[in-house]
Design a protein around this motif. Structure first.
Motif, mmCIF file in Angstrom:
data_model
loop_
_atom_site.group_PDB
_atom_site.id
_atom_site.type_symbol
_atom_site.label_atom_id
_atom_site.label_comp_id
_atom_site.label_asym_id
_atom_site.label_seq_id
_atom_site.Cartn_x
_atom_site.Cartn_y
_atom_site.Cartn_z
ATOM 1 N N LYS A 155 0.801 -1.221 0.000
ATOM 2 C CA LYS A 155 0.000 0.000 0.000
ATOM 3 C C LYS A 155 0.833 1.270 0.000
ATOM 4 N N ARG A 156 1.794 1.387 0.909
ATOM 5 C CA ARG A 156 2.565 2.626 1.032
ATOM 6 C C ARG A 156 3.423 2.872 -0.215
ATOM 7 N N GLY A 157 4.148 1.870 -0.654
ATOM 8 C CA GLY A 157 4.999 2.040 -1.826
ATOM 9 C C GLY A 157 4.200 2.363 -3.076
ATOM 10 N N THR A 158 3.086 1.662 -3.252
ATOM 11 C CA THR A 158 2.243 1.909 -4.417
ATOM 12 C C THR A 158 1.643 3.309 -4.371
ATOM 13 N N SER A 159 1.233 3.746 -3.191
ATOM 14 C CA SER A 159 0.655 5.083 -3.052
ATOM 15 C C SER A 159 1.670 6.173 -3.404
ATOM 16 N N VAL A 160 2.868 6.051 -2.873
ATOM 17 C CA VAL A 160 3.900 7.057 -3.123
ATOM 18 C C VAL A 160 4.303 7.046 -4.600
ATOM 19 N N SER A 168 1.586 8.631 -6.803
ATOM 20 C CA SER A 168 1.631 10.087 -6.726
ATOM 21 C C SER A 168 2.803 10.638 -7.523
ATOM 22 N N GLN A 180 1.265 -9.649 -4.800
ATOM 23 C CA GLN A 180 1.454 -8.200 -4.690
ATOM 24 C C GLN A 180 2.100 -7.649 -5.956
#
Length: 102
Positions: free
Chosen positions: A43-48, A51, A70
């Motif tokens: 989640k975090r890596g994909t979100s950053v 963006s 994943q």
């Protein structure tokens, strides 16, 4: 011997070149496109990375994750983002899974 007027003219011309875009001054795009990889498609890596892809000129070209599910989700997600931005899909050869995915 250089006088003050000649020095200021030379310095002004040099300063003017420093504020011109490199592509105008040197007729090429400086560092045209940054390409990057995402290690860890959670989640975090994909979100950053999402963006970053949407808000910069950079382009994601490789993915790596320990978990194959994943990695598959990340590839699908970034292939859609790349398509919306006019970039090609991530090459399957550039997806890596396992403990040595780096």
């Amino acid at each position: 011997m250089m006088n003050r007027r000649k020095f200021l003219q030379g310095a002004g011309a040099l300063g003017g070149l420093m504020i011109v875009k490199p592509s105008v001054a040197f007729s090429y795009a400086a560092n045209s496109t940054v390409q990057y990889a995402l290690l860890g498609c959670g989640k975090r890596g994909t979100s950053v990375a999402t963006s970053f892809a949407k808000n910069t000129q950079a382009r994601i070209v490789a993915l790596g994750d320990i978990f194959p599910d994943q990695l598959a989700k990340g590839k699908q997600h970034f292939d859609e983002i790349n398509a919306s931005l006019g970039f090609p899909a991530i090459d399957d050869k550039m997806t890596f899974h396992g403990w040595e995915a780096y």
